[in-house]
Design a protein around this motif. Structure first.
Motif, PDB file in Angstrom:
ATOM      1  N   ALA A 148       5.757  85.728 -36.074  1.00  0.00           N
ATOM      2  CA  ALA A 148       5.560  86.099 -37.483  1.00  0.00           C
ATOM      3  C   ALA A 148       4.985  84.931 -38.268  1.00  0.00           C
ATOM      4  CB  ALA A 148       6.886  86.553 -38.080  1.00  0.00           C
ATOM      5  N   ALA A 149       5.560  83.752 -38.048  1.00  0.00           N
ATOM      6  CA  ALA A 149       5.081  82.579 -38.789  1.00  0.00           C
ATOM      7  C   ALA A 149       3.631  82.288 -38.430  1.00  0.00           C
ATOM      8  CB  ALA A 149       5.958  81.372 -38.474  1.00  0.00           C
ATOM      9  N   ILE A 151       1.324  84.343 -37.316  1.00  0.00           N
ATOM     10  CA  ILE A 151       0.418  85.358 -37.866  1.00  0.00           C
ATOM     11  C   ILE A 151       0.132  85.056 -39.326  1.00  0.00           C
ATOM     12  CG2 ILE A 151       0.229  87.786 -38.528  1.00  0.00           C
ATOM     13  CD1 ILE A 151       1.610  88.537 -36.017  1.00  0.00           C
ATOM     14  N   TYR A 152       1.191  84.720 -40.060  1.00  0.00           N
ATOM     15  CA  TYR A 152       0.971  84.423 -41.466  1.00  0.00           C
ATOM     16  C   TYR A 152       0.042  83.228 -41.620  1.00  0.00           C
ATOM     17  CZ  TYR A 152       1.657  83.065 -46.257  1.00  0.00           C
ATOM     18  OH  TYR A 152       1.432  82.729 -47.553  1.00  0.00           O
ATOM     19  N   LEU A 153       0.368  82.143 -40.905  1.00  0.00           N
ATOM     20  CA  LEU A 153      -0.402  80.917 -41.104  1.00  0.00           C
ATOM     21  C   LEU A 153      -1.832  81.061 -40.632  1.00  0.00           C
ATOM     22  CD1 LEU A 153       2.270  78.306 -40.042  1.00  0.00           C
ATOM     23  CD2 LEU A 153       1.453  78.810 -42.334  1.00  0.00           C
ATOM     24  N   PHE A 179      -3.310  85.131 -42.606  1.00  0.00           N
ATOM     25  CA  PHE A 179      -3.193  85.523 -44.011  1.00  0.00           C
ATOM     26  C   PHE A 179      -3.128  84.363 -44.989  1.00  0.00           C
ATOM     27  CE2 PHE A 179      -1.297  89.092 -41.657  1.00  0.00           C
ATOM     28  CZ  PHE A 179      -2.133  90.097 -42.086  1.00  0.00           C
ATOM     29  N   PHE A 197       1.436  75.078 -50.629  1.00  0.00           N
ATOM     30  CA  PHE A 197       2.566  75.633 -49.890  1.00  0.00           C
ATOM     31  C   PHE A 197       2.274  75.698 -48.393  1.00  0.00           C
ATOM     32  CE2 PHE A 197       4.626  79.600 -48.351  1.00  0.00           C
ATOM     33  CZ  PHE A 197       5.936  79.168 -48.423  1.00  0.00           C
ATOM     34  N   ILE A 245       3.880  73.633 -45.079  1.00  0.00           N
ATOM     35  CA  ILE A 245       4.384  74.268 -43.860  1.00  0.00           C
ATOM     36  C   ILE A 245       3.729  73.665 -42.627  1.00  0.00           C
ATOM     37  CG2 ILE A 245       4.518  76.425 -42.587  1.00  0.00           C
ATOM     38  CD1 ILE A 245       4.729  77.899 -45.176  1.00  0.00           C
ATOM     39  N   SER A 259      -6.712  98.432 -42.456  1.00  0.00           N
ATOM     40  CA  SER A 259      -6.344  97.380 -43.402  1.00  0.00           C
ATOM     41  C   SER A 259      -6.237  96.071 -42.626  1.00  0.00           C
ATOM     42  CB  SER A 259      -5.009  97.696 -44.060  1.00  0.00           C
ATOM     43  OG  SER A 259      -3.972  97.580 -43.126  1.00  0.00           O
ATOM     44  N   MET A 272      -3.753  94.135 -42.283  1.00  0.00           N
ATOM     45  CA  MET A 272      -2.514  94.149 -41.514  1.00  0.00           C
ATOM     46  C   MET A 272      -2.685  94.970 -40.238  1.00  0.00           C
ATOM     47  SD  MET A 272       0.625  92.935 -42.093  1.00  0.00           S
ATOM     48  CE  MET A 272       0.999  92.743 -43.794  1.00  0.00           C
ATOM     49  N   GLN A 273      -3.338  96.133 -40.382  1.00  0.00           N
ATOM     50  CA  GLN A 273      -3.533  96.975 -39.203  1.00  0.00           C
ATOM     51  C   GLN A 273      -4.440  96.294 -38.187  1.00  0.00           C
ATOM     52  OE1 GLN A 273      -4.914 100.398 -41.350  1.00  0.00           O
ATOM     53  NE2 GLN A 273      -3.014 101.527 -40.984  1.00  0.00           N
ATOM     54  N   PHE A 312      -2.190  93.654 -36.431  1.00  0.00           N
ATOM     55  CA  PHE A 312      -1.110  94.138 -35.578  1.00  0.00           C
ATOM     56  C   PHE A 312      -1.599  95.078 -34.489  1.00  0.00           C
ATOM     57  CE2 PHE A 312       1.581  92.375 -38.791  1.00  0.00           C
ATOM     58  CZ  PHE A 312       2.699  91.990 -38.077  1.00  0.00           C
TER      59      PHE A 312
END
Lengths: 447, 486
Positions: free
Chosen positions: A245-246, A248-250, A253, A259, A263, A337, A339-340, A343
């Motif tokens: 999860a971390a 994917i975000y970094l 997105f 911030f 990280i 989208s 996100m889609q 994932f």
């Protein structure tokens, strides 16, 4: 050409004969190469030496010496009341069983015609492991019907007798040793010739629990392997989703801002923080502050999770980065989208890389010792933990900590056990790394 | 109600929510998927998330806060006469907790009825024996004060658990109802779900920050406690390390720091030449065949756990150094020594130095080499005079990273270096390091209010600061170098 150069007489030289300077330079070149080769040789030699030393010390832990004799389980000793009630029979302690075994051994030796030169009955008893009476007692209590019968029992031989058959103890060393006499060893030799003593593969070492400092012959790795397994389970369940999860975000997105910078810096620093500092964190936060139990796999798992996270995040980000942007563009172009797209398309393609990174992170966590020492994993644990999830809160040991534990004990037989445990640890690590390599080979895709 | 049941109920609500939410969305569209704003599964996921996430969040927070509140309330009940210092207080509190848990267990196992457990008194029954019978061992007899506190503790945590179960389940139902009510065909379910997933992703990535904060906080707070009990000047400049548990210990950092640095230096003396030369050979001379065999073999050294190196130091290298070097030279009789730990640690560091340097040497552009060969230099001259100077900042960075590893390494020094803190130059003498003393002071039963235990946190903070500085410096140097060729 300048005047100065023109005035100095040029040395005569030939391209067929090498002059002194060239020789010197060539020699230097050869020497430099030799240094490089030597360095590689030293590195590989160190590896070979290390493995040979551990395996050489440890392979004997997988063999164990047993004494097999018929034992009469006398009723008047084991069940004085005669009603086969386990609760009443439990009153006979291991001290009640020990004379039975000594007697049985003595009788059997007489029957076989083996003389007991210079070995008094007490020394004879010392040749059997202190674990044996406990083992027989457990057997009798589990099945009271066998009392009164004569059964053939195989018992662990004492640590020194075991050592004699593995060449750890010799007749010379026995003279200096207060725990064993040469006469006992001679007798053991005779017993081996008669087939009473034999040495064979030691399953108990892998499945059995640890034993106290006086009985190295009975010590096993079962609890430690289970504890390590539980911790790996916790690490896998927590570190993989959080790490992915971390990442994917970094990677997909995160906007470029303060911030996310913080990280990133944090993750790269955490990867280099000494492992013992994570142990201090675990002790202060999970045990002293949150009140979780000491020596529990859950605490060990949490600490190792925090340690492995940077490894998994770095591997996952590399795997995500390796998926070409065209995949994302195609998905977005078809109306998915962001996100889609991530994932449904990017993540599945990055999965082999993520799994490889996770396995390598787990392998690292499996071998980690220092933080576990601080959260109380050094305690002597004989009981197997329950099944998860309750078992995660039971005290256990862990493989590397068990190695450390055994090296701290005085009996030299534990060196063999510690090396044996190290072999088990290394086998696990090799398997995990091979799995990672196979995954990479099998699923790696070049874009 | 056991925790696992609460979680199970919440998860079950989530599962039901998924099915019902999906059905409701489909029904609102009259079974025509094209009328819906989002795919039907998003409506289901939305209801499911609303019933699970807030409830579990509250559950986690509650689980962390409740023990603190109860602790504070129960501590007030314990009279000052029973526990004067904070250490005694924590012992009494652990007794209280154990008695309370023991009573609960006794009720579970049917040894006591719930009523008996509530009215049990120290005059009539021997609680220590009763609890010992069900496997709860107490260190000492239970006093009336402790029992009273334990009863209060049971009462409070019982009430708290009940309230927690109620609040969590109600919250879950509320979330369920809210999301379910909003489910109709124009509701932007996908956007809501994606926002929720996004916040989960962000939350996951802040764990790195939380860990760092946790590390720093846990050590700084305890270190401040330590400096209240012990003068900081004596800690940083003291040359004696003699802890004694009766008090009046000398806890000077300098001998530990010296041991750490000495061992690190020995390790680097082993690792840097070997690592650097193998990196050079592998990058510049070795053919693909040798490279494909030697490079992985050397990197295997990095994958071996440190406990294995520790065992190697303890049973092989230590005795060997003692028998062949230390004793013939008359330098000592100890098998654990600076040299033992340093050499073994050096072997561990070879792959760090070699693979980092290898990368850096490979990053030097080929044009530099070609230019040098064109001027007539031999290969080794090119390496020494062109490549190494160009790669130097990166190599220095690699060495600094290796040094930071060496300083923070624990198991090799615990098993190979010994436990005696001394300031000495003899490499065959046993010395000790910061990490060894952290392990030594914190393993076993420790009283966390004595300076002898708290000093470990100060040592940990020192270690953390030291390695952090080295890492930052190394990264800075490596980054600065990389910019030149990219």
């Amino acid at each position: 050409m300048t005047d100065a150069a023109a005035n100095t007489p040029r040395k005569k030289s030939s391209i067929y004969a090498t002059d002194a300077n060239t020789k010197k330079r060539n020699a230097r070149e050869a020497r430099f190469r030799a240094f490089g080769l030597t360095a590689i040789g030293i590195g590989i030699a160190a590896l070979v030496f290390l493995v040979v030393s551990i395996v050489g010390n440890g392979y004997n832990a997988f063999r164990q010496t047993y004494i097999t004799i018929p034992v009469e389980l006398a009723e008047q000793r084991l069940d004085p009341a005669g009603n086969r009630d386990p609760a009443e029979m439990a009153r006979v302690t291991t001290f009640g069983y020990a004379p039975l075994l000594a007697q049985a051994l003595q009788q059997h030796l007489q029957a076989e015609g083996i003389p007991m030169d210079g070995v008094n009955p007490r020394d004879l008893m010392a040749m059997i492991s202190q674990e044996a009476p406990a083992q027989v007692r457990a057997m009798v209590l589990a099945n009271p019907e066998i009392v009164g019968q004569t059964i053939t029992l195989e018992m662990l031989a004492g640590g020194r007798i075991d050592g004699y058959f593995k060449n750890r103890v010799t007749l010379e060393s026995a003279e200096r040793d207060s725990n064993v006499s040469p006469a006992q060893l001679m007798l053991a030799e005779a017993m081996a010739a008669a087939g009473i003593i034999d040495t064979r593969f030691n399953w108990r070492f892998i499945t059995g629990p640890d034993a106290s400092g006086q009985r190295p012959e009975a010590a096993g790795l079962g609890v430690a392997i289970l504890g390590s397994l539980y911790m790996m389970l916790v690490v896998l369940v927590l570190a993989l989703p959080i790490g992915v999860a971390a990442s994917i975000y970094l990677e997909e997105f995160a906007p470029q801002n303060r911030f996310t910078d913080i990280i990133e810096v944090n993750i790269s620093n955490l990867a280099a923080v000494p492992s013992i500092v994570f142990g201090i964190l675990g002790l202060a936060i999970f045990i002293n502050f949150a009140g979780l139990p000491q020596s529990a796999p859950i605490v060990g798992g949490l600490v190792l999770t925090l340690m492995t996270l940077p490894t998994i995040i770095i591997a996952t980000r590399a795997a995500l980065r390796a998926v070409p942007p065209s995949i994302r563009d195609a998905a977005l172009g078809l109306g998915a989208s962001k996100m889609q797209a991530v994932f449904h398309h990017v993540l599945p393609l990055a999965m082999p890389g993520i799994l490889t990174g996770t396995i390598i992170g787990l392998a690292q966590a499996l071998g980690e010792t220092a933080p576990l020492l601080l959260i109380g994993m050094v305690a002597f644990v004989r009981e197997f933990p329950d099944a998860p999830p309750e078992g995660l809160f039971d005290p256990t040991s862990a493989l590397p900590v068990q190695v450390f534990n055994w090296t701290q004990r005085s009996d030299p037989a534990f060196v063999e056990r510690a090396s044996g445990a190290t072999i088990v640890l290394l086998v696990f690590l090799v398997c995990m790394n091979l799995l990672a390599v196979m995954l990479r080979r099998r699923f790696e895709r070049r874009w | 109600m056991p925790l696992i049941w609460i979680i199970a109920i919440v998860l079950a609500l989530g599962a039901i929510g998924y099915v019902l939410g999906r059905q409701r969305a489909m029904a609102s569209a009259g079974g025509d998927i094209r009328v819906l704003h989002s795919l039907p599964s998003y409506y289901g996921t939305n209801v499911s998330l609303f019933s699970i996430v807030p409830a579990l969040l509250v559950l986690v927070i509650w689980l962390m806060v409740q023990p603190q509140i109860i602790q504070r309330q129960v501590v007030e009940m314990i009279p000052d006469t029973v526990a004067t210092t904070s250490g005694e207080l924590s012992l009494v509190m652990s007794d209280v907790r154990r008695v309370a848990n023991g009573l609960d267990q006794a009720v579970d196992q049917g040894v006591l009825t719930a009523n008996e457990a509530g009215t049990i008194s120290t005059d009539e029954t021997n609680i220590r024996e009763t609890l010992g019978g069900i496997g709860v061992a107490l260190g000492r007899d239970v006093s009336a004060d402790v029992l009273q506190a334990a009863q209060r503790y049971r009462e409070l945590s019982g009430n708290g658990n009940l309230a927690m179960a109620g609040v969590v389940i109600v919250l879950s139902l509320l979330g369920f109802g809210y999301a379910y009510a909003r489910t109709q065909r124009d509701f932007r379910a996908r956007n809501t779900v994606e926002k929720a997933i996004m916040s989960i992703l962000i939350l996951a990535s802040t764990i790195a920050i939380l860990t760092t904060v946790g590390i720093v906080l846990s050590m700084v707070l305890e270190t401040m406690d330590f400096f209240e009990l012990y003068d900081w000047r004596e800690f940083f400049f003291g040359t004696e390390w003699i802890p004694s548990f009766e008090g009046g210990s000398d806890l000077g950092l300098l001998p530990l720091l010296w041991g750490t640095l000495y061992i690190t230096i020995v390790a680097l003396i082993v690792a840097v030449p070997v690592g650097l030369f193998s990196a050079i050979y592998l990058a510049e001379y070795a053919g693909p065949k040798l490279r494909s065999i030697a490079k992985p073999l050397i990197e295997v050294l990095a994958g071996i756990p440190t406990i294995v190196y520790g065992l190697f130091a303890l049973i092989t290298v230590g005795p060997m150094l003692r028998d062949y070097f230390a004793e013939p030279l008359g330098l000592g009789t100890s098998s654990s020594s600076v040299a033992t730990a340093g050499i073994v640690m050096g072997i561990m560091l070879i792959p760090f130095v070699s693979s980092l340097s290898d990368d850096i040497i490979n990053a030097v552009p080929q044009s530099l080499r070609d230019g040098s060969y064109g001027l007539g230099a031999t290969q080794s001259e090119t390496i020494k005079q062109v490549i190494l100077p160009a790669a130097l900042p990166g190599i220095v960075g690699a060495i600094l990273l290796a040094a930071s590893r060496a300083i923070g390494e624990t198991m090799i020094v615990v098993m190979g270096a010994g436990a005696a803190a001394r300031l000495s130059l003899n490499p065959f003498e046993a010395m000790t390091t910061v990490t060894v003393k952290i392990v030594g002071q914190l393993t076993g039963d420790t009283d966390f209010s004595s300076p002898e235990a708290l000093v470990a946190f100060a040592l940990g903070l020192t270690l953390f600061a030291l390695t952090l500085c080295l890492n930052v410096l190394a990264l800075y140097i490596v980054r600065k170098y990389r910019e030149q060729y990219e």
